[in-house]
Design an enzyme around this catalytic site. Sequence first.
Site, PDB file in Angstrom:
ATOM      1  N   SER A  93      -1.328   0.075  -2.693  1.00 19.64           N
ATOM      2  CA  SER A  93      -0.679   1.380  -2.526  1.00 19.64           C
ATOM      3  C   SER A  93       0.106   1.723  -3.780  1.00 19.64           C
ATOM      4  CB  SER A  93       0.201   1.357  -1.272  1.00 19.64           C
ATOM      5  OG  SER A  93       0.587   2.673  -0.920  1.00 19.64           O
ATOM      6  N   ASN A  94       1.048   2.633  -3.671  1.00 11.37           N
ATOM      7  CA  ASN A  94       1.828   3.058  -4.833  1.00 11.37           C
ATOM      8  C   ASN A  94       3.234   3.439  -4.393  1.00 11.37           C
ATOM      9  OD1 ASN A  94       1.913   6.059  -4.226  1.00 11.37           O
ATOM     10  ND2 ASN A  94      -0.288   5.670  -4.195  1.00 11.37           N
ATOM     11  N   ARG A  95       4.077   3.808  -5.340  1.00 12.54           N
ATOM     12  CA  ARG A  95       5.502   4.029  -5.078  1.00 12.54           C
ATOM     13  C   ARG A  95       5.851   5.385  -4.480  1.00 12.54           C
ATOM     14  NH1 ARG A  95       8.017  -0.137  -7.549  1.00 12.54           N
ATOM     15  NH2 ARG A  95       7.021  -0.985  -9.424  1.00 12.54           N
TER      16      ARG A  95
END
Length: 225
Positions: A33-35
Amino acid sequence: LQNFLTPHRLAGRKVLITAGATREDIDPVRFISNRSSGKMGYAIANAAIAEGADVILISGNSNLPPPANAQLISVYSAQDMYEAVMFNIESADIFIAAAAVADYRPAQVAIQKLKKTAQAELHLPLERTTDILGEVAKLEKRPFTVGFAAETQNVANYAWEKLSRKKLNMIAANQVGKNQGFDMDENALLVLWEGGEQDLGYGLKQDLAVDLLDLVIKRFMLTKH
Ligand code: CTP
Ligand code: CA
C-alpha cells in the site's frame, strides 16, 4: 450554516471522487500500500457537498469519518476501485481522482501465508493495475475529468506531461515525499489545464479542496457539459 452561504453551483450535478490508498494483497496477512490518508479526497467530497452536488466517494483505506450526505463506497484494491468507478461513472458530470492507486500488484496472491526460506532475497513479481483515471478519460461520454499528480521532483513538468498524455481536463500537482503531501493536514497544489494554470500555494487540505473545486466548477461551466 455553510450550506446557506455557498451558492450551490453543483446542485443536481453528480460528482464521483476517488480517495485514499488501495491495498494489494501478497498473501492472507500482507499487502502493498502507500501513505495516503484520504484527507485530500474527503475534503474535496465535503467541498462538493457544500456546493450541492450528489457525491459518490469511492474510497480505499482511510481512517476518516464518512462525509455526511455523500454516498461512500469502500473498496480494497485498485481492481475493486476500478470496478466501482466504472459501475458508477454513468451520468457523472465530474470525476476527480484523488486516490493513491497502486500502479502494480503482486502477479499472484498466495493462498497461504508465505514462509521465509533460507534464501537471502525474495523476488516478488508484480503486474500493472488498470489506470482508473486513464480509462475514465478514454470514455466516449466522459465526465469533466480531474487527476492528481504526486511527484517527488520536477512537479510541473511531470504534471503537464500527465495532463496531455491522459487527456485530462485538469490536473492538481503536488510535491510528495518525507513530511510532504501524504498523510499530512497541509499540502501545496499547482493546478493545470489546457491553456492555464494556477498555483494554489500551501495550506490546509480543507482550504485547498475548496479552491480546487472552485477552479473545477469554473472550467466545467466553460466546457460543454
Ligand atoms: N491513478 C488511477 N489509477 C491508477 C493509478 C493512478 O486512477 N492505477 C490516478 C490517481 O488517482 C491520480 C493520477 O492517476 O489522479 C496520477 O497518479 P500518479 O501516481 O501521480 O501518476 P501515474 O499516472 O500513476 O504515474 P507515476 O506513478 O508513474 O508518476
Ligand atoms: Ca502512480
